[in-house]
Scaffold this active site. Structure first.
Site, PDB file in Angstrom:
ATOM      1  N   LEU A  39     -13.276 -82.810  57.084  1.00 49.72           N
ATOM      2  CA  LEU A  39     -14.071 -83.744  57.875  1.00 49.72           C
ATOM      3  C   LEU A  39     -13.644 -83.632  59.337  1.00 49.72           C
ATOM      4  O   LEU A  39     -12.454 -83.493  59.620  1.00 49.72           O
ATOM      5  CB  LEU A  39     -13.849 -85.192  57.411  1.00 49.72           C
ATOM      6  CG  LEU A  39     -14.275 -85.563  55.994  1.00 49.72           C
ATOM      7  CD1 LEU A  39     -13.759 -86.959  55.652  1.00 49.72           C
ATOM      8  CD2 LEU A  39     -15.790 -85.498  55.858  1.00 49.72           C
ATOM      9  N   HIS A  83      -7.408 -70.847  72.554  1.00 49.69           N
ATOM     10  CA  HIS A  83      -6.865 -72.197  72.682  1.00 49.69           C
ATOM     11  C   HIS A  83      -6.215 -72.396  74.043  1.00 49.69           C
ATOM     12  O   HIS A  83      -5.874 -71.441  74.749  1.00 49.69           O
ATOM     13  CB  HIS A  83      -5.911 -72.516  71.530  1.00 49.69           C
ATOM     14  CG  HIS A  83      -4.567 -71.878  71.585  1.00 49.69           C
ATOM     15  ND1 HIS A  83      -3.463 -72.526  72.084  1.00 49.69           N
ATOM     16  CD2 HIS A  83      -4.129 -70.672  71.141  1.00 49.69           C
ATOM     17  CE1 HIS A  83      -2.399 -71.752  71.958  1.00 49.69           C
ATOM     18  NE2 HIS A  83      -2.766 -70.617  71.392  1.00 49.69           N
ATOM     19  N   ASP A 125       1.333 -67.188  75.748  1.00 48.46           N
ATOM     20  CA  ASP A 125       0.646 -67.901  74.668  1.00 48.46           C
ATOM     21  C   ASP A 125       0.400 -69.348  75.064  1.00 48.46           C
ATOM     22  O   ASP A 125       1.324 -70.162  75.056  1.00 48.46           O
ATOM     23  CB  ASP A 125       1.513 -67.841  73.406  1.00 48.46           C
ATOM     24  CG  ASP A 125       0.883 -68.530  72.201  1.00 48.46           C
ATOM     25  OD1 ASP A 125      -0.315 -68.853  72.258  1.00 48.46           O
ATOM     26  OD2 ASP A 125       1.601 -68.744  71.207  1.00 48.46           O
ATOM     27  N   GLU A 130      -4.184 -76.173  69.136  1.00 52.83           N
ATOM     28  CA  GLU A 130      -4.035 -75.033  68.227  1.00 52.83           C
ATOM     29  C   GLU A 130      -2.614 -74.898  67.730  1.00 52.83           C
ATOM     30  O   GLU A 130      -2.376 -74.555  66.561  1.00 52.83           O
ATOM     31  CB  GLU A 130      -4.463 -73.748  68.941  1.00 52.83           C
ATOM     32  CG  GLU A 130      -4.470 -72.494  68.060  1.00 52.83           C
ATOM     33  CD  GLU A 130      -3.161 -71.716  68.068  1.00 52.83           C
ATOM     34  OE1 GLU A 130      -3.073 -70.694  67.352  1.00 52.83           O
ATOM     35  OE2 GLU A 130      -2.211 -72.120  68.777  1.00 52.83           O
ATOM     36  N   GLU A 131      -1.651 -75.162  68.624  1.00 52.95           N
ATOM     37  CA  GLU A 131      -0.257 -74.936  68.258  1.00 52.95           C
ATOM     38  C   GLU A 131       0.200 -75.828  67.105  1.00 52.95           C
ATOM     39  O   GLU A 131       1.159 -75.505  66.405  1.00 52.95           O
ATOM     40  CB  GLU A 131       0.660 -75.137  69.468  1.00 52.95           C
ATOM     41  CG  GLU A 131       0.458 -74.140  70.601  1.00 52.95           C
ATOM     42  CD  GLU A 131       0.882 -72.725  70.242  1.00 52.95           C
ATOM     43  OE1 GLU A 131       1.199 -72.462  69.065  1.00 52.95           O
ATOM     44  OE2 GLU A 131       0.882 -71.873  71.138  1.00 52.95           O
ATOM     45  N   GLU A 173     -11.615 -78.510  63.584  1.00 58.30           N
ATOM     46  CA  GLU A 173     -12.469 -79.706  63.668  1.00 58.30           C
ATOM     47  C   GLU A 173     -13.878 -79.329  64.112  1.00 58.30           C
ATOM     48  O   GLU A 173     -14.868 -79.892  63.641  1.00 58.30           O
ATOM     49  CB  GLU A 173     -11.859 -80.727  64.634  1.00 58.30           C
ATOM     50  CG  GLU A 173     -10.467 -81.209  64.254  1.00 58.30           C
ATOM     51  CD  GLU A 173     -10.343 -81.559  62.784  1.00 58.30           C
ATOM     52  OE1 GLU A 173     -11.072 -82.463  62.325  1.00 58.30           O
ATOM     53  OE2 GLU A 173      -9.525 -80.927  62.084  1.00 58.30           O
ATOM     54  N   ASP A 226      -6.537 -64.891  72.060  1.00 52.96           N
ATOM     55  CA  ASP A 226      -5.500 -65.913  72.187  1.00 52.96           C
ATOM     56  C   ASP A 226      -4.461 -65.398  73.178  1.00 52.96           C
ATOM     57  O   ASP A 226      -4.570 -65.609  74.390  1.00 52.96           O
ATOM     58  CB  ASP A 226      -4.917 -66.178  70.799  1.00 52.96           C
ATOM     59  CG  ASP A 226      -3.844 -67.261  70.767  1.00 52.96           C
ATOM     60  OD1 ASP A 226      -3.267 -67.550  71.820  1.00 52.96           O
ATOM     61  OD2 ASP A 226      -3.562 -67.805  69.690  1.00 52.96           O
ATOM     62  N   HIS A 285       6.989 -69.087  72.335  1.00 50.23           N
ATOM     63  CA  HIS A 285       7.157 -70.523  72.060  1.00 50.23           C
ATOM     64  C   HIS A 285       8.438 -71.114  72.650  1.00 50.23           C
ATOM     65  O   HIS A 285       8.940 -72.124  72.156  1.00 50.23           O
ATOM     66  CB  HIS A 285       7.104 -70.796  70.553  1.00 50.23           C
ATOM     67  CG  HIS A 285       5.721 -70.696  69.968  1.00 50.23           C
ATOM     68  ND1 HIS A 285       5.423 -71.100  68.676  1.00 50.23           N
ATOM     69  CD2 HIS A 285       4.551 -70.253  70.485  1.00 50.23           C
ATOM     70  CE1 HIS A 285       4.131 -70.886  68.432  1.00 50.23           C
ATOM     71  NE2 HIS A 285       3.582 -70.374  69.529  1.00 50.23           N
TER      72      HIS A 285
END
Length: 743
Positions: free
Chosen positions: A264, A371, A381, A419-420, A428, A448, A548
């Site tokens: 949903l 993203h 990233d 996104e992360e 969604e 990306d 990251h």
């Protein structure tokens, strides 16, 4: 009478289509330079070449500088500022698109506590703290210490303060824990030190919890990321390698999408699960640390030496534990305490969509996405991809505003949020527009990380997109290689022998590592991911080293990853050319026959590796063989019909019908009941494969589970079910490719 009605319908549809074009022509303001749309509008190679020349490396560089100036964690004020930047660019009167809007979802995210920072410490039996791991990375360039730099943490890991003896569990795979148990090591109540790689982040926590482990630590070994280099003069800021204090952040959620609203869209009115009952979160407290701290812990362990394959580059013999050696830095009975204070919060996160309406087929969408959110500065990233996205949309928007070009089909640019945390924004979106996208989306292009490094192109995708990526890359010069094309350079690094084409570049398959996942696995939309990457003969790094971490900055990219930004420009040109070919070509450049190679390869692997076993259980592969042959025949016949139409003056409805067959083929491989244990995975060819045989995933997984069970067991019934699912899917795919009138 039935056929008269059909004929009448076709004539009527053709008349309406012609009327639409006439109305479109007279709706163009007089004196405008906008070309009159033609129902036979095709890819204009002069316009394509002009676009390639206008894509500017220096503009991409400046985009990246602006995008990565501040940390922009999902839902943060800095993330929202980038939403406004995208809207401003896409609404620019000189270079904007037809429309641009932001849509917001209320999603469940996970953050560390500012008041109680997460902590890892070695404590004595009396509770005295003997050693504490870093709670933040070393501020090497002045960019790692700001208030908006989120400290290292494992998103969605539960709060808790477990304490126990330390064991070393390599990569935290199920096989690793089986080896520890074989050594007689008691795991109950311990703290497991694991290294990145081998399995997903969340799987490490799941695997450890199965064996009674109380808490998990995760670090990046320099053997896996730095080619064994670990000293300060060998790492950032002196090279592109990860510095000793660097810590990889990441989501440890097992699924993708908002955790509270599976299937949903996370709108305010949607039903939400109780956070306390949500599945997919790590079951035990988990915390990532840097390798400088991991060295102190690991090099003081006692016990048997770890297997050779488990050794790393921290400068000591890795031992298994449990507990510390008597003559080390800590008393032998010292324990490790892991204190995690993460919290769950409902936050607003936005997607931004920019749309260029198609001139002839506005109801057919070619989507291009990336993203926006990052863990810290996120220069590689994801901002390297967003920098390319903004430059490509600028060039196309400028042509649009000048009235010199409009695509045949609609183009949808997307900047995904959160996104992360688990591909949330894109998932969604696919949930909210499920029906519309399944009916109208031609393909999804994902860029990306646009540049991991500057050696060669790397592309992943489903087989039908192979030909359009090849065609684009053959026409674009590779950076600094004296006339060699991107295609010719690519084939030097990644290649395979095709029974149809000979030696060609290797096209990787799509897992769930970025926003293409919901498009291919959930919606069945032909998808691809495009990037530049490194020479694997020169490094064993599993990904670019500062991934990251707080060291993924503009300066890192500018100095080490892509000085001059020529690789960013190469990706912009390649992805841009693919986008134009998909949006402007009269016939969609999707080669469905290329699926035949994949199916034949999967079939041969099943025959060679599973055939005898299946025969022992009276399960025949003959229906699968027949289904593959039917698909190959139907795909070949469709290729011939397209070739014949291209040489003639085709009826526009014939073109539309053929294009729909090409567009809809991927959907025929969906079966939402094929993998009930998985979430969102419906594609019977690309679902996760846990079995060792490189064949159809459902068949491989079912055989792997059934192998040691008795004849007639439920596990062997599942093998038969998976085989039937495959046969039905392949026969349905073949039927989709046959002439529309031949129902």
């Amino acid at each position: 009478m039935k056929w008269v009605n059909v004929l009448g319908g076709i004539v009527g549809a053709a008349a309406l289509l012609g009327l639409g074009i006439i109305l479109g022509h007279f709706a163009i303001p007089k004196g405008s330079d906008v070309p009159t749309p033609s129902i036979f509008q095709d890819l204009d190679l002069e316009i394509l070449e002009s676009i390639m020349q206008q894509l500017d490396a220096s503009r991409i560089r400046e985009n990246l500088r602006e995008l990565s100036r501040e940390p922009h964690l999902a839902s943060s004020p800095q993330d929202e500022a980038l939403v406004q930047l995208l809207l401003q660019r896409w609404r620019d009167p000189e270079s904007g698109l037809d429309s641009a809007e932001a849509s917001t979802y209320e999603v469940l995210l996970s953050f560390p506590s500012r008041e109680q920072p997460n902590r890892v410490a070695v404590v004595s039996p009396t509770g005295n703290v003997l050693f504490s791991c870093r709670q933040s990375e070393q501020n090497l360039t002045g960019e790692q210490g700001g208030p908006d730099v989120v400290p290292p943490y494992a998103a969605y890991a539960p709060p808790g303060t477990p304490q126990g003896l330390l064991v070393y569990a390599n990569q935290g795979t199920e096989e690793d824990f089986m080896k520890l148990q074989a050594q007689g090591i008691k795991l109950e109540g311990t703290i497991a030190l694991t290294r990145y790689g081998g399995t997903g982040r969340g799987a490490k926590a799941v695997n450890t919890a199965k064996h009674g482990v109380a808490g998990v630590l995760v670090y990046t070994d320099p053997a896996d990321i730095n080619d064994g280099q670990s000293s300060t003069n060998e790492t950032f800021p002196n090279s592109w390698r990860l510095p000793p204090s660097g810590v990889e952040r990441g989501s440890y959620y097992e699924y993708f999408g908002d955790p509270l609203t599976p299937y949903l869209p996370a709108n305010p009115s949607s039903f939400r699960l109780d956070p306390d009952t949500v599945s997919g979160f790590p079951p035990i407290p988990t915390q990532p640390i840097g390798f400088e701290d991991a060295k102190i812990l690991l090099c003081n362990l006692q016990g048997a030496s770890a297997p050779a394959a488990w050794q790393g580059a921290l400068g000591c013999d890795y031992k298994l534990g449990p507990g510390f050696q008597p003559n080390g830095d800590f008393p032998a009975d010292s324990q490790v305490n892991v204190s995690v204070y993460n919290r769950l919060e409902l936050r607003n996160s936005s997607n931004v969509l920019g749309i260029i309406r198609g001139a002839v087929e506005p109801d057919r969408y070619v989507l291009y996405g990336n993203h926006r959110d990052s863990w810290v500065h996120g220069a590689v990233d994801p901002s390297s991809g967003t920098a390319v996205l903004l430059e490509l949309s600028r060039v196309l928007g400028t042509l649009l505003k000048k009235g010199t070009w409009r695509p045949r089909r609609s183009i949808v640019f997307a900047s995904w949020g959160a996104e992360e945390f688990g591909l949330i924004g894109s998932t969604e979106f696919t949930e909210e527009f499920f029906s519309k996208l399944q009916e109208r989306a031609v393909a999804y292009i994902n860029v990306d990380i646009s540049v991991f490094a500057n050696a060669t192109l790397r592309a992943q995708g489903t087989p039908p997109v192979q030909s359009v990526i090849f065609a684009a890359s053959k026409q674009i010069p590779a950076p600094s290689l004296g006339g060699l094309s991107i295609y010719d350079n690519w084939i030097r690094y990644f290649n395979r022998s095709s029974p149809v084409y000979g030696l060609v570049p290797s096209l990787g398959s799509l897992g769930a590592g970025s926003d293409y996942a919901p498009f291919i696995h959930f919606l069945g939309i032909s998808s691809m991911d495009i990037a530049y990457t490194y020479d694997r003969s020169k490094t064993s790094a599993r990904i670019y080293p500062t991934y990251h971490t707080a060291f993924d900055t503009f300066g890192y990219v500018d100095k080490f990853v892509d000085p001059g930004f020529s690789s960013h420009q190469a990706v912009a040109r390649t992805a841009g050319s693919v986008l134009l070919r998909l949006s402007d070509s009269l016939f969609l450049p999707l080669n469905v026959s290329d699926y035949g190679e994949t199916l034949r390869s999967f079939l041969q692997a099943a025959q060679q590796n599973l055939g005898v076993l299946l025969e022992q259980h009276s399960i025949s592969l003959v229906p699968l063989v027949t289904a593959v042959e039917k698909f190959e025949g139907a795909a070949g016949a469709l290729d011939q019909r397209i070739s014949a139409l291209q040489k003639a003056t085709p009826d526009p409805l014939q073109v539309r019908m053929l294009n729909d067959q090409l567009m809809l083929l991927e959907r025929t491989f969906l079966n939402p009941r094929a993998f009930p244990e998985e979430r969102y995975y419906s594609h019977v060819l690309w679902a996760p494969r846990t079995g060792s045989v490189a064949t159809f995933p459902g068949l491989a997984n079912a055989c792997s589970r059934a192998m040691n069970t008795s004849l007639g067991s439920p596990a062997w019934a599942e093998v038969q079910r998976q085989l039937s699912i495959l046969v039905v899917a392949l026969e349905g795919a073949a039927a989709t490719l046959r002439p529309v009138a031949d129902f």
